[in-house]
Design a protein around this motif. Structure first.
Motif, short mmCIF file in Angstrom:
data_model
loop_
_atom_site.label_atom_id
_atom_site.label_comp_id
_atom_site.label_asym_id
_atom_site.label_seq_id
_atom_site.Cartn_x
_atom_site.Cartn_y
_atom_site.Cartn_z
N VAL A 4 0.85 -1.19 0.00
CA VAL A 4 0.00 0.00 0.00
C VAL A 4 0.88 1.24 0.00
CG1 VAL A 4 -1.86 1.26 1.14
CG2 VAL A 4 -1.79 -1.25 1.27
N GLU A 5 0.75 2.03 -1.05
CA GLU A 5 1.49 3.29 -1.18
C GLU A 5 0.60 4.44 -0.73
OE1 GLU A 5 3.15 6.11 -4.85
OE2 GLU A 5 2.82 3.95 -5.18
N VAL A 6 1.17 5.35 0.05
CA VAL A 6 0.45 6.52 0.55
C VAL A 6 0.88 7.73 -0.26
CG1 VAL A 6 0.27 8.08 2.51
CG2 VAL A 6 0.08 5.61 2.87
N LEU A 7 -0.10 8.42 -0.85
CA LEU A 7 0.20 9.57 -1.70
C LEU A 7 -0.62 10.77 -1.22
CD1 LEU A 7 1.64 10.74 -4.16
CD2 LEU A 7 -0.14 9.75 -5.61
N PRO A 8 -0.04 11.61 -0.35
CA PRO A 8 -0.79 12.76 0.17
C PRO A 8 -1.06 13.79 -0.93
CG PRO A 8 1.18 12.29 1.50
CD PRO A 8 1.31 11.52 0.23
N ALA A 9 -2.29 14.29 -0.99
CA ALA A 9 -2.63 15.30 -1.99
C ALA A 9 -3.94 15.97 -1.60
CB ALA A 9 -2.75 14.68 -3.38
N ASP A 10 -4.01 17.25 -1.88
CA ASP A 10 -5.25 18.02 -1.76
C ASP A 10 -5.72 18.27 -3.19
OD1 ASP A 10 -7.24 19.93 -1.55
OD2 ASP A 10 -6.22 21.11 -0.01
N LEU A 11 -6.81 17.62 -3.59
CA LEU A 11 -7.24 17.67 -4.98
C LEU A 11 -7.93 18.97 -5.36
CD1 LEU A 11 -8.37 13.99 -5.58
CD2 LEU A 11 -6.14 15.04 -5.95
N SER A 12 -7.98 19.92 -4.43
CA SER A 12 -8.40 21.27 -4.81
C SER A 12 -7.21 22.13 -5.22
CB SER A 12 -9.15 21.94 -3.65
OG SER A 12 -8.28 22.22 -2.56
N VAL A 13 -6.01 21.57 -5.12
CA VAL A 13 -4.77 22.27 -5.47
C VAL A 13 -4.26 21.71 -6.79
CG1 VAL A 13 -2.40 22.76 -4.77
CG2 VAL A 13 -4.22 22.67 -3.04
N ALA A 59 -1.49 21.78 -8.49
CA ALA A 59 -0.20 21.10 -8.52
C ALA A 59 -0.29 19.70 -7.93
CB ALA A 59 0.84 21.93 -7.77
N ASP A 60 -1.10 19.54 -6.90
CA ASP A 60 -1.29 18.22 -6.29
C ASP A 60 -2.00 17.27 -7.26
OD1 ASP A 60 -0.14 19.33 -4.07
OD2 ASP A 60 -1.71 18.71 -2.67
N VAL A 61 -3.00 17.78 -7.95
CA VAL A 61 -3.73 16.95 -8.93
C VAL A 61 -2.77 16.47 -10.02
CG1 VAL A 61 -5.59 16.89 -10.63
CG2 VAL A 61 -5.91 18.13 -8.49
#
Length: 259
Positions: free
Chosen positions: A53-62, A64-66
């Motif tokens: 299981v890979e953890v990929l932190p991201a805020d999909l309202s940003v 650059a993160d998307v």
């Protein structure tokens, strides 16, 4: 071992997708904002199923993160075989409320733009390999007219069908999941009063996810869980639009925010 990527994977429908996918033999990439919750879930799933299981932190309202998540989806050296675009939130803001414009924009960033960018990244990578599955979580709200949430989910439903057309015959399966009311913390987190709804409208989250995965595997472009919701959507599709606006007003009134 096949790999699935799930956005909004730490809670609700996304969490159930993660659990069902590892039970079906997938390794996993979890995308969410809460790193602690992702790490806890990753440990639980690895211990229970042996999945990587890979953890990929991201805020999909940003933006650059998307784009960073899209690059992971399209990474040819670490192929993703199934993508679930699930991230989203309840949107109970009034359309005319100027103070909520920022929230409306965030909803469209997370539930429209992120879905488009991640789906098309997956589509390109999967088309090149001749296989893969994309599931976008829309809603039965797409058939009613309840503020911007219905509009966002109607967009998701239409977009997913358009993507399915573009990928027809390539070996890539594309499905729009359209849940009704599902027993998760979704409504509480949105501050929506769903306590007045009758038991018959509710769908068990495990039933929902199992149905969604089976429908996607079978190549169904629109997945509506349970016979009762399939019947409701058939009625909504054929009812006069004025009557659906009337129903929508009644539903919106019954789901006023909690005090």
């Amino acid at each position: 071992m096949a790999t699935a990527l799930v956005t909004g994977g730490t809670a609700g429908i996304g969490n159930a997708f993660c659990r069902h996918l590892v039970a079906r033999g997938y390794d996993l990439v979890i995308v969410a904002r809460d790193v602690d919750r992702m790490n806890t879930l990753a440990t639980e799933l690895h211990q229970a199923y042996g999945a990587e299981v890979e953890v990929l932190p991201a805020d999909l309202s940003v933006a650059a993160d998307v784009t960073r998540v899209a690059e992971r989806v399209e990474d040819a050296d670490r192929p993703v075989d199934l993508v679930v675009n699930n991230a989203g939130f309840g949107l109970h803001a009034k359309l005319l409320d100027k103070d909520e414009l920022g929230l409306q924009r965030r909803a469209m960033d997370v539930m429209c733009w992120a879905v488009l960018e991640l789906s098309t990244a997956a589509g390109r990578a999967m088309k090149a390999r001749g296989r893969g599955t994309i599931i976008n979580v829309a809603s039965t709200s797409a058939w009613i007219m309840s503020g911007n949430y219905s509009a966002v989910k109607a967009w998701c439903l239409s977009f997913t069908q358009g993507l399915a057309n573009e990928l027809h015959g390539t070996g890539v399966k594309v499905s729009a999941l359209c849940p009704g009311w599902v027993h998760t913390e979704f409504h509480d987190r949105a501050g929506i009063n769903a306590g007045t709804l009758p038991d018959i409208v509710w769908v068990d989250v495990d039933t929902l996810v199992q149905s969604a995965l089976d429908d996607a595997e079978a190549g169904k472009v629109i997945s509506v869980p349970t016979l009762k919701w399939k019947a409701a959507i058939q009625i909504a599709q054929h009812a006069p639009r004025w009557s659906m606006r009337l129903v929508s007003r009644a539903l919106s009134s019954s789901r006023q925010k909690k005090k």
